[in-house]
Design an enzyme around this catalytic site. Structure first.
Site, short mmCIF file in Angstrom:
data_model
loop_
_atom_site.label_atom_id
_atom_site.label_comp_id
_atom_site.label_asym_id
_atom_site.label_seq_id
_atom_site.Cartn_x
_atom_site.Cartn_y
_atom_site.Cartn_z
N ARG A 205 0.86 -1.18 0.00
CA ARG A 205 0.00 0.00 0.00
C ARG A 205 0.90 1.23 0.00
NH1 ARG A 205 -1.86 -3.64 3.84
NH2 ARG A 205 -3.93 -4.50 3.45
N LYS A 238 -1.87 -0.14 7.90
CA LYS A 238 -3.20 -0.77 7.95
C LYS A 238 -3.14 -2.12 8.65
CE LYS A 238 -7.35 -1.80 5.26
NZ LYS A 238 -7.98 -1.76 3.92
N HIS A 307 -2.91 2.82 -5.66
CA HIS A 307 -3.43 1.52 -5.24
C HIS A 307 -3.58 0.55 -6.41
CE1 HIS A 307 -4.91 -0.74 -1.84
NE2 HIS A 307 -5.92 -1.19 -2.57
N ARG A 310 -0.97 -2.17 -6.40
CA ARG A 310 -1.21 -3.32 -5.52
C ARG A 310 -2.07 -4.36 -6.26
NH1 ARG A 310 -0.99 -4.76 -0.18
NH2 ARG A 310 -2.83 -5.68 0.80
N HIS A 333 -2.66 -9.65 3.77
CA HIS A 333 -4.07 -9.82 4.11
C HIS A 333 -4.21 -10.62 5.40
CE1 HIS A 333 -5.55 -9.15 -0.29
NE2 HIS A 333 -5.42 -8.02 0.37
N TYR A 343 -9.41 -11.07 -5.54
CA TYR A 343 -8.67 -11.47 -6.73
C TYR A 343 -9.03 -12.87 -7.25
CZ TYR A 343 -5.84 -7.58 -5.16
OH TYR A 343 -5.42 -6.34 -4.75
#
Length: 368
Positions: A205, A238, A307, A310, A333, A343
């Site tokens: 990110r 994040k 973004h 990514r 994640h 995805y």
């Protein structure tokens, strides 16, 4: 009502609040946004909740409703109100049925999720809300808050949000290899080229990249480690977990060239810093990056944002046959389910490539 940025004088942490007609914070919203800030939710997340709750309380004011006494039917009317253009929300302008909805179904669902979280927080703090925004159904939904002694009653009905619009899933926006190269070649400085190279090579990110320190880059091992930490430029990771990402030798060489040719003897822990702007030597912040992106958009004619890199990295890895659990670990994640949801799709081009590799279109025993 007005969403207002708030900066703590003690810690310089950014947050947001909602001001009412009296120019004072709306107490119920302020309690919830303060809670989000206290548990270190991203300022962007707090800002999004502030806007969602501002819309909701604006609707309630227009209808003369108290937020603690709203019925489920009122929430349905709020959804219809959101879909109206702003000029038609006060009821003084008639809106034809053919007028396009002002917000998408996914935006409405996001706002309803914000309301659910707001009301759940209020209920936990002793506000009597009845069964607003919930319905009874089978327990077992993954995630979310679970009450004390949940393990004893987990076979019992559980509360969940009952209003949601059907929204089509949007595929992530990605860049082609030619577009990535064009953007890199348009960067007139090694710092800027390194920034976009890092995004493309690692799938980070933008906040994670802006928070990188020199100690996070292991040149000999060709690894970059992402640490969750507070940064002077407001950049955020994040994810609460540390992760290490393998990188290419080319990226390490570009980093070395940047240090030698542009960074020099500057005394800073941060990799990406202001070298030509002010204040000199300070870590690069979000506004500077988005100014750079706007310049590159005009220069290349490619409409992109950071973004997309990514999404591009994740899609490239999956198309190259990298296991989805590895992709999930690289992206940071919390669950492989998140990676699958975003995805886990195949375009017709991907499907054709796999079918051709399997010989599906060749050597048929049946002719048409």
């Amino acid at each position: 009502m007005l969403v207002q940025r708030v900066l703590s004088p003690a810690s310089s942490l950014e947050s947001w609040t909602v001001l009412g007609a009296d120019d004072l914070p709306v107490a119920a919203i302020e309690r919830y946004l303060a809670y989000l800030t206290d548990i270190e939710r991203s300022p962007n997340t707090v800002k999004a909740y502030a806007h969602d709750l501002k819309d909701y309380f604006t609707f309630l004011d227009g209808c003369g409703l108290d937020w603690r006494e709203v019925r489920l039917e009122d929430i349905g009317e709020f959804v219809a109100w959101l879909r109206l253009p702003p000029t038609g929300r006060d009821g003084r302008v008639a809106i034809l049925p053919s007028v396009e909805h002002h917000v998408s179904a996914s935006t409405v669902n996001r706002k309803l999720s914000a309301l659910s979280a707001f009301y759940l927080h209020a209920a936990r703090n002793g506000v009597d809300l009845g069964e607003l925004l919930i319905t009874w159904g089978p327990a077992g939904r993954r995630g979310g808050w679970k009450p004390f002694l949940h393990h004893i009653s987990k076979g019992q009905p559980a509360a969940r949000r009952t209003i949601a619009l059907k929204a089509s899933r949007k595929l992530p926006r990605i860049l082609t290899a030619d577009e990535v190269q064009t953007i890199l070649d348009a960067c007139g400085r090694l710092r800027d080229r390194l920034l976009f190279a890092v995004l493309y090579d690692t799938g980070m990110r933008i906040g994670e990249a802006l928070g990188l320190r020199h100690e996070d880059i292991a040149a000999a091992e060709r690894e970059v480690t992402v640490f969750p930490r507070h940064n002077a430029n407001g950049a955020r990771t994040k994810s609460a977990n540390t992760r290490t990402i393998p990188v290419s030798a080319e990226l390490v060489r570009l980093y070395a060239d940047y240090l030698h040719e542009e960074y020099g003897d500057l005394d800073s822990d941060y990799v990406f810093v202001n070298l030509w702007g002010r204040p000199h030597g300070r870590p690069l912040a979000y506004p500077a990056v988005y100014d750079l992106v706007c310049r590159l958009r005009r220069q290349t004619g490619i409409d992109f944002d950071p973004h997309w890199y990514r999404h591009t990295t994740a899609t490239r890895l999956l198309r190259d046959g990298v296991a989805i659990e590895v992709v999930s670990a690289v992206l940071g994640h919390a669950s492989i389910t998140t990676t699958l949801e975003v995805y886990g799709h195949l375009t017709s081009e991907d499907a054709r490539r796999v079918l051709e590799a399997a010989g599906w279109f060749a050597g048929r025993r049946v002719s048409w």
